[in-house]
Write a protein that holds these residues in place. Structure first.
Motif, short mmCIF file in Angstrom:
data_model
loop_
_atom_site.label_atom_id
_atom_site.label_comp_id
_atom_site.label_asym_id
_atom_site.label_seq_id
_atom_site.Cartn_x
_atom_site.Cartn_y
_atom_site.Cartn_z
N THR A 54 -18.71 21.00 -25.74
CA THR A 54 -18.80 20.85 -27.20
C THR A 54 -17.46 21.15 -27.85
O THR A 54 -16.99 20.40 -28.72
N TYR A 55 -16.83 22.23 -27.43
CA TYR A 55 -15.53 22.60 -27.99
C TYR A 55 -14.48 21.55 -27.64
O TYR A 55 -13.66 21.18 -28.48
N GLU A 56 -14.50 21.07 -26.41
CA GLU A 56 -13.52 20.05 -25.99
C GLU A 56 -13.69 18.77 -26.79
O GLU A 56 -12.70 18.15 -27.17
N GLU A 57 -14.91 18.38 -27.08
CA GLU A 57 -15.15 17.19 -27.91
C GLU A 57 -14.62 17.41 -29.33
O GLU A 57 -14.00 16.53 -29.91
N HIS A 58 -14.87 18.60 -29.87
CA HIS A 58 -14.35 18.95 -31.20
C HIS A 58 -12.82 18.89 -31.20
O HIS A 58 -12.22 18.36 -32.14
N ARG A 59 -12.21 19.39 -30.16
CA ARG A 59 -10.76 19.39 -30.05
C ARG A 59 -10.21 17.96 -29.98
O ARG A 59 -9.21 17.64 -30.62
N ARG A 60 -10.87 17.09 -29.22
CA ARG A 60 -10.45 15.69 -29.13
C ARG A 60 -10.59 14.99 -30.49
O ARG A 60 -9.71 14.23 -30.90
N ASP A 61 -11.71 15.26 -31.18
CA ASP A 61 -11.91 14.67 -32.51
C ASP A 61 -10.82 15.11 -33.48
O ASP A 61 -10.29 14.31 -34.25
N LYS A 62 -10.50 16.39 -33.44
CA LYS A 62 -9.47 16.92 -34.32
C LYS A 62 -8.12 16.26 -34.02
O LYS A 62 -7.39 15.89 -34.95
N GLN A 66 -5.88 13.88 -36.57
CA GLN A 66 -4.47 14.17 -36.86
C GLN A 66 -3.59 12.97 -36.53
O GLN A 66 -2.68 12.64 -37.28
N GLN A 67 -3.88 12.32 -35.41
CA GLN A 67 -3.12 11.14 -35.02
C GLN A 67 -3.32 10.01 -36.03
O GLN A 67 -2.37 9.33 -36.41
N GLN A 68 -4.55 9.81 -36.49
CA GLN A 68 -4.84 8.78 -37.47
C GLN A 68 -4.09 9.07 -38.78
O GLN A 68 -3.51 8.17 -39.38
N GLN A 69 -4.11 10.31 -39.20
CA GLN A 69 -3.40 10.70 -40.42
C GLN A 69 -1.90 10.44 -40.28
O GLN A 69 -1.26 9.92 -41.19
N HIS A 70 -1.36 10.79 -39.13
CA HIS A 70 0.07 10.57 -38.87
C HIS A 70 0.39 9.07 -38.92
O HIS A 70 1.41 8.67 -39.50
#
Length: 81
Positions: A54-62, A66-70
């Motif tokens: 669950t945490y790893e999925e959250h980390r990938r989403d985050k 960030q990449q999309q924003q960049h």
């Protein structure tokens, strides 16, 4: 914590190697409690992977957000340059 040499009943052939081994054991006694509480390097704060899906999925989403924003910022900058 016993060293490799204590566990295997042998003497190190290199005194410097014994010193390095002792330094690593001291570091392990410091770093292992840290890593049991957090998943980042205490020096550079690099985030290490965990076994929590669950945490790893959250980390990938985050990271994706960030990449999309960049990318959007770069696109915006390219349009008005």
């Amino acid at each position: 914590m016993a060293s490799y040499f204590d566990e295997h009943d042998c003497e190190p052939s290199d005194p410097e190697q014994e010193t390095r081994t002792n330094m690593l054991l001291e570091l392990a006694s410091c770093i292992l409690p840290w890593l049991s509480k957090t998943n980042s390097c205490p020096l550079c704060r690099y985030e290490l992977p965990t076994d929590d899906d669950t945490y790893e999925e959250h980390r990938r989403d985050k990271a994706r957000k960030q990449q999309q924003q960049h990318r959007l910022e770069n696109l915006h900058g390219a349009m008005y340059t």
